[in-house]
Motif scaffolding. Structure first.
Motif, PDB file in Angstrom:
ATOM      1  N   SER A  10       1.746  -4.118 -10.169  1.00 34.16           N
ATOM      2  CA  SER A  10       2.066  -2.728  -9.875  1.00 34.16           C
ATOM      3  C   SER A  10       3.318  -2.331 -10.639  1.00 34.16           C
ATOM      4  CB  SER A  10       2.317  -2.554  -8.375  1.00 34.16           C
ATOM      5  OG  SER A  10       2.886  -1.300  -8.105  1.00 34.16           O
ATOM      6  N   TYR A  47       5.313  -0.303  -9.341  1.00 35.27           N
ATOM      7  CA  TYR A  47       6.251   0.038  -8.276  1.00 35.27           C
ATOM      8  C   TYR A  47       6.776  -1.173  -7.505  1.00 35.27           C
ATOM      9  CZ  TYR A  47       4.082   4.497  -9.242  1.00 35.27           C
ATOM     10  OH  TYR A  47       3.597   5.605  -9.886  1.00 35.27           O
ATOM     11  N   SER A  49       9.103  13.146   2.561  1.00 33.57           N
ATOM     12  CA  SER A  49       8.281  14.161   1.891  1.00 33.57           C
ATOM     13  C   SER A  49       8.660  15.568   2.353  1.00 33.57           C
ATOM     14  CB  SER A  49       6.794  13.891   2.144  1.00 33.57           C
ATOM     15  OG  SER A  49       6.484  14.015   3.508  1.00 33.57           O
ATOM     16  N   ARG A  66       0.834  -1.209   0.000  1.00 37.06           N
ATOM     17  CA  ARG A  66       0.000   0.000   0.000  1.00 37.06           C
ATOM     18  C   ARG A  66       0.870   1.261   0.000  1.00 37.06           C
ATOM     19  NH1 ARG A  66      -2.926  -3.281   3.566  1.00 37.06           N
ATOM     20  NH2 ARG A  66      -2.191  -2.139   5.405  1.00 37.06           N
ATOM     21  N   ALA A  67       1.938   1.243   0.783  1.00 37.51           N
ATOM     22  CA  ALA A  67       2.832   2.410   0.844  1.00 37.51           C
ATOM     23  C   ALA A  67       3.522   2.642  -0.499  1.00 37.51           C
ATOM     24  CB  ALA A  67       3.872   2.222   1.944  1.00 37.51           C
ATOM     25  N   GLU A  72       2.413   1.992  -3.475  1.00 35.33           N
ATOM     26  CA  GLU A  72       1.442   2.609  -4.395  1.00 35.33           C
ATOM     27  C   GLU A  72       1.150   4.046  -3.993  1.00 35.33           C
ATOM     28  OE1 GLU A  72       0.077   1.467  -7.263  1.00 35.33           O
ATOM     29  OE2 GLU A  72       1.396  -0.267  -7.035  1.00 35.33           O
ATOM     30  N   ARG A  73       0.906   4.279  -2.707  1.00 34.05           N
ATOM     31  CA  ARG A  73       0.539   5.607  -2.223  1.00 34.05           C
ATOM     32  C   ARG A  73       1.657   6.622  -2.479  1.00 34.05           C
ATOM     33  NH1 ARG A  73       0.169   4.490   2.968  1.00 34.05           N
ATOM     34  NH2 ARG A  73       2.091   5.507   3.565  1.00 34.05           N
ATOM     35  N   CYS A  74       2.905   6.198  -2.222  1.00 31.17           N
ATOM     36  CA  CYS A  74       4.052   7.116  -2.340  1.00 31.17           C
ATOM     37  C   CYS A  74       4.788   6.986  -3.664  1.00 31.17           C
ATOM     38  CB  CYS A  74       5.020   6.869  -1.182  1.00 31.17           C
ATOM     39  SG  CYS A  74       4.287   7.162   0.429  1.00 31.17           S
ATOM     40  N   ARG A  75       4.342   6.059  -4.500  1.00 28.20           N
ATOM     41  CA  ARG A  75       4.991   5.808  -5.795  1.00 28.20           C
ATOM     42  C   ARG A  75       6.469   5.509  -5.620  1.00 28.20           C
ATOM     43  NH1 ARG A  75       1.691  10.691  -8.330  1.00 28.20           N
ATOM     44  NH2 ARG A  75      -0.199   9.551  -8.763  1.00 28.20           N
ATOM     45  N   ASP A  94       5.438   4.983   8.340  1.00 30.11           N
ATOM     46  CA  ASP A  94       4.820   6.284   8.054  1.00 30.11           C
ATOM     47  C   ASP A  94       5.724   7.433   8.488  1.00 30.11           C
ATOM     48  OD1 ASP A  94       2.572   5.266   6.843  1.00 30.11           O
ATOM     49  OD2 ASP A  94       1.280   5.467   8.598  1.00 30.11           O
TER      50      ASP A  94
END
Length: 150
Positions: free
Chosen positions: A42, A44, A148, A20-21, A23-26, A141
């Motif tokens: 995916s 990624y 980021s 999930r991370a 995909e979310r963060c590419r 996280d």
């Protein structure tokens, strides 16, 4: 930054969080193992299968690791190599290895190995609990949040 997963012993709930991370963060994420590990389709997420043998997956991760990459592993010697090479390491229970704590973890591991070699039963690791999975998700996280901001 790339995420490398020492995937042979990585628990499924931890892999699911990583998927999930990614995909979310590419973020490019590669699972390295000596057996096939299913990964979702995916752009990624990839699976890299290596030959069987002692530390083959660990050695492949270290070989491909670039400074700043993240490695998910419960293997303390691998975590030490990752840190020495300028990478980051988090264990599947949410502990982040660092220059400040890796020496102590290596000493404890060595002591436990000595005890086992002398015939003392040191027990096996505790089962993975939901609080461990939550600790991993929180640590990941926090790590990704620092990226980021950078």
């Amino acid at each position: 930054m790339h995420i490398w997963v020492d995937a042979d012993a990585c628990p499924k709930p931890v892999k699911d969080i990583l998927f999930r991370a990614a995909e979310r963060c590419r973020l490019g994420t590669t699972l390295v193992a000596n057996q096939p590990i299913p990964v979702p389709p995916s752009r990624y997420i990839k699976m890299l299968r290596v030959s069987s043998g002692f530390d083959v997956a660990d050695n492949e991760i270290v070989k491909r690791l670039k400074p700043g990459d993240l490695v998910i592993t419960a293997d303390i010697p691998l975590a030490a190599e990752v840190i020495a090479k300028g990478g980051h390491a988090i264990d599947p229970r949410g502990e982040r290895y660092s220059n400040e704590n890796i020496g102590e973890r290596l000493q404890i591991r060595s002591m436990m190995d000595s005890l086992r070699a002398s015939g003392i039963d040191t027990g096996s690791p505790a089962p993975l609990h939901p609080r461990d999975i939550q600790a991993f998700a929180n640590q990941l996280d926090r790590f990704l949040a620092t990226l980021s901001r950078a």
